[in-house]
Design an enzyme around this catalytic site. Structure first.
Site, PDB file in Angstrom:
ATOM      1  CE  LYS A  89       8.713 -10.265   7.181  1.00  0.00           C
ATOM      2  NZ  LYS A  89       8.444  -9.615   5.896  1.00  0.00           N
ATOM      3  CE  LYS A  94       8.214  -4.149  -0.256  1.00  0.00           C
ATOM      4  NZ  LYS A  94       6.973  -4.633   0.217  1.00  0.00           N
ATOM      5  CG  ASN A  98       9.319  -8.302  21.462  1.00  0.00           C
ATOM      6  OD1 ASN A  98       9.319  -7.116  21.134  1.00  0.00           O
ATOM      7  ND2 ASN A  98       8.932  -9.273  20.653  1.00  0.00           N
ATOM      8  N   GLY A  99       8.533  -5.567  23.569  1.00  0.00           N
ATOM      9  CA  GLY A  99       7.298  -4.831  23.815  1.00  0.00           C
ATOM     10  C   GLY A  99       7.598  -3.474  24.429  1.00  0.00           C
ATOM     11  CB  CYS A 107      12.987  -7.081  20.714  1.00  0.00           C
ATOM     12  SG  CYS A 107      12.995  -5.323  21.013  1.00  0.00           S
ATOM     13  CG  HIS A 164      -5.435  16.657 -10.012  1.00  0.00           C
ATOM     14  ND1 HIS A 164      -6.268  17.668 -10.429  1.00  0.00           N
ATOM     15  CD2 HIS A 164      -5.881  15.525 -10.614  1.00  0.00           C
ATOM     16  CE1 HIS A 164      -7.193  17.167 -11.223  1.00  0.00           C
ATOM     17  NE2 HIS A 164      -6.978  15.874 -11.359  1.00  0.00           N
TER      18      HIS A 164
HETATM   19  C1  F6R Z   1       6.722  -3.644   3.949  1.00  0.00           C
HETATM   20  C2  F6R Z   1       6.429  -4.332   5.181  1.00  0.00           C
HETATM   21  C3  F6R Z   1       5.597  -3.636   6.200  1.00  0.00           C
HETATM   22  C4  F6R Z   1       4.510  -4.587   6.709  1.00  0.00           C
HETATM   23  C5  F6R Z   1       3.733  -3.938   7.856  1.00  0.00           C
HETATM   24  C6  F6R Z   1       2.618  -4.837   8.336  1.00  0.00           C
HETATM   25  O1  F6R Z   1       7.522  -4.404   3.112  1.00  0.00           O
HETATM   26  O2  F6R Z   1       6.832  -5.429   5.385  1.00  0.00           O
HETATM   27  O3  F6R Z   1       5.040  -2.467   5.698  1.00  0.00           O
HETATM   28  O4  F6R Z   1       3.675  -4.902   5.652  1.00  0.00           O
HETATM   29  O5  F6R Z   1       4.598  -3.686   8.925  1.00  0.00           O
HETATM   30  O6  F6R Z   1       3.097  -6.054   8.806  1.00  0.00           O
HETATM   31  P1  F6R Z   1       2.169  -7.314   8.933  1.00  0.00           P
HETATM   32  O7  F6R Z   1       1.724  -7.677   7.572  1.00  0.00           O
HETATM   33  O8  F6R Z   1       3.043  -8.364   9.546  1.00  0.00           O
HETATM   34  O9  F6R Z   1       1.021  -6.920   9.804  1.00  0.00           O
END
Ligand code: F6R
Length: 612
Positions: free
Chosen positions: A607, A489, A99-100, A2, A508
């Site tokens: 994110k 990705k 948030n949380g 959030c 395998h």
């Molecule tokens: C993939 C991606 C996620 C983050 C993961 C860790 O593209 O963005 O897999 O790599 O959530 O996030 P951070 O690096 O912010 O700890």
């Protein structure tokens, strides 16, 4: 997860909040809402994107110099209008965004129901709003601030919150435990946000709230306290992010911009740390931890998702050059499995956001057990760098696209530098190899520029795979994690199922999947496994799989075998992950765009994963 924004000052709050929410939408985005305070509190919220909220409030009263806004990534309760934030307490005294996750929300809710409370939403946030109100109404003499503090004392879990009170509507209360909150300091005004991106266009002066801290903020005054009511002196820091860094700058998507930013991002990662002239790599952020690292019996790398993949690359390089045994673990597994951690272990925690809840919890566990913890993070001032004993910032600049690209290559760059620096310090790398490696690393940005010139070719190629249902990615050695990253990705932004495998493991099991419809991406640059990978390609072709090979420039052998090839410049094998991942990022991007997917905000993803 959030996103939180807030404002208190003399300006109209609405445009600040709505623009702030747009900047935060990358964190989570299934519903959004705002509250505007102008004598009374008006709340508008709805399911969908910030643009839906904007349409929803178009003809409403948007006045007010105080307000708060929220974009939600659902944890408790499905995304709908009612579950969207802000939440108002039953009798309308308190408005809360959060948030949380409040882990004991169920117990608190049952108690509140016994005391006459009813609930409109399924959220833990409404429980908090009602808890604050319940405490406040039991004894109004205690006042708003104390009611918030006492309520937070009963909460188990994580929160970053903003609270407004109807009865004392000239201030906002911000509090944090586990979920980030930043306060921007202006002239007679304050901004609030869950990260600095909505704040930088208004002010560069910020206060990062720490866990168990709360700020009581009027337009001309900020009082910082612990939630145990001890007064604190706020520390105002300057942030170094410019507005261009958080805008698309002419690209269709943040992800594409960030892919193309990789040469400059890696140069920024090098800056002041790698010197060809002085034949030296030096990571100043490791200085205090070096004595421990140099005698470490073991390095444990922790991270999640893409950061975990970077950690796997780090394992190969640290073992190869520093000759220290390395284990790599998902932070989410590590934190719950009672791992054996000794005082002579060094834990490297990798995170773009610096806020990932599992990684933070794993760091705390490692510290409790006496290990030295080093962070590799991108977001300056985030929680992980503040929790670790030492660390290295990746300096890739803000990464807004949900799928991580430049943060990955910057993380791998830092780990490569670390491996070389430690290898040299520990006497495992001779001077000539060290110089050769420094040259190889320094040449990476230019080589990435060469790869990026093939974007149109990769776009054309990707058109063949718009309707694919599955993909396999294969790589060996240090390129196996790159295969995993390529598969991740593709999954996250195109929703095509993809699996990454060490090339030799194919026989395998996964080989059973190969038929004339199966695209197999093979990372097959010239290194010590090259001949073996060529054999793996032959095995795929013998079963009619479609081979897309990432090869070293001028490789005619694989060109004759594979269906498609993408060339990368020749390089030292240690830096090959930094080059070979670029075509994989572009391939996923163009496939996702051709499928009409929302590349920057893929479904279900957020994110910054600030909940477990
Ligand atoms: C993939 C991606 C996620 C983050 C993961 C860790 O593209 O963005 O897999 O790599 O959530 O996030 P951070 O690096 O912010 O700890």
């Amino acid at each position: 997860m959030c996103g939180i924004v807030g404002y208190i000052g003399n300006k109209d709050a609405y445009p600040i909040l709505i623009n702030g929410l747009k900047r935060l939408e990358y964190r989570g985005y299934d519903s959004a809402g705002i509250a505007l305070i102008n004598g009374e509190t008006r709340t508008y919220k709805c399911k969908g994107k910030v643009s839906d909220l904007e349409n929803f409030v178009a003809n409403q009263d948007k006045s007010g110099n105080i307000g708060m806004g929220h974009t939600r990534w659902a944890t408790h309760g499905e995304p709908n209008d009612v579950n969207a934030h802000p939440h108002i307490s039953l009798h309308g005294h308190f408005t809360v965004i959060h948030n949380g996750i409040i882990e004991n929300y169920d117990v608190l809710k049952r108690d509140l129901i016994k005391n006459g409370y009813s609930f409109k939403s399924e959220t833990d946030t409404e429980v908090l709003a009602n808890l604050i109100e319940y405490i406040y109404l039991k004894d109004e003499k205690i006042g708003v601030e104390t009611a918030v503090r006492l309520a937070l004392g009963k909460v188990i879990g994580a929160y970053g919150i903003l609270v407004a009170a109807k009865q004392e509507n000239n201030f906002l209360i911000a509090a944090r435990k586990g979920s980030p909150l930043v306060i921007g300091v202006g002239e007679g005004e304050y901004y609030f946000a869950s990260d600095a991106t909505p704040i930088v266009e208004h002010t560069k002066s910020v206060i990062y709230l720490d866990d168990d801290h709360m700020a009581i903020v009027e337009k001309n005054n900020l009082m910082l306290k612990t939630i145990h009511n001890d007064l604190l002196e706020p520390e105002v820091k300057q942030i170094d992010i410019n507005i261009e860094a958080i805008e698309k700058g002419g690209y269709d998507h943040f992800m594409l911009k960030e892919i193309f930013e990789q040469p400059s991002a890696i140069r920024d990662t090098f800056r002041g740390r790698v010197s060809e002239r002085h034949n030296r790599i030096y990571l100043g952020g490791l200085h205090t931890a070096l004595p421990k690292i140099n005698v470490a019996k073991r390095i444990i790398i922790i991270g999640c998702g893409t950061s975990w993949h970077a950690g796997l690359v780090g394992e190969y390089l640290l073992e190869e050059y520093a000759r220290i045994p390395v284990e790599v673990e998902y932070a989410s597994e590590f934190r719950y499995r009672n791992p054996i951690i000794n005082e002579d272990d060094v834990v490297i925690a990798i995170s773009q956001s610096g806020e990932t809840a599992d990684t933070l919890a794993a760091i705390k566990l490692a510290k409790e057990k006496g290990a030295t913890v080093v962070g590799v993070c991108n977001v300056v001032g985030s929680s992980i760098p503040r929790e670790t004993h030492a660390g290295v910032y990746t300096h890739a600049g803000p990464e807004i696209g949900v799928a991580s690209t430049k943060a990955f290559t910057a993380q791998v760059t830092v780990l490569t530098m670390m491996a070389l620096m430690l290898g040299r310090e520990r006497g495992n790398i001779k001077a000539d190899l060290y110089l050769q490696m420094i040259k190889a690393l320094s040449a990476v940005p230019e080589k990435i520029e060469v790869i990026l010139k093939q974007a149109d070719l990769i776009k054309e190629l990707s058109a063949q795979f718009t309707n694919a249902h599955n993909f396999i990615y294969l790589g060996r050695g240090v390129l196996f994690p790159v295969a995993l990253e390529g598969a991740l990705k593709l999954k996250e932004i195109s929703y095509i199922h993809a699996e990454g495998y060490p090339a030799a493991e194919m026989k395998h099991g996964p080989i059973a999947l190969i038929d004339e419809k199966m695209p197999v991406v093979v990372i097959a640059t010239k290194d010590k496994s090259y001949e073996k990978v060529v054999s793996n390609i032959q095995e795929v072709k013998a079963r009619k799989g479609i081979v897309i090979a990432i090869v070293t420039q001028g490789d005619h052998v694989i060109r004759n075998l594979a269906d498609y090839v993408i060339e990368v410049p020749d390089s030292h094998e240690a830096v090959a992950p930094l080059l070979t991942v670029i075509p994989l990022q572009l391939l996923s991007y163009y496939i996702a765009v051709a499928r009409g997917c929302n590349v920057d905000q893929p479904r279900n993803l957020a994110k910054s994963v600030t909940v477990e």
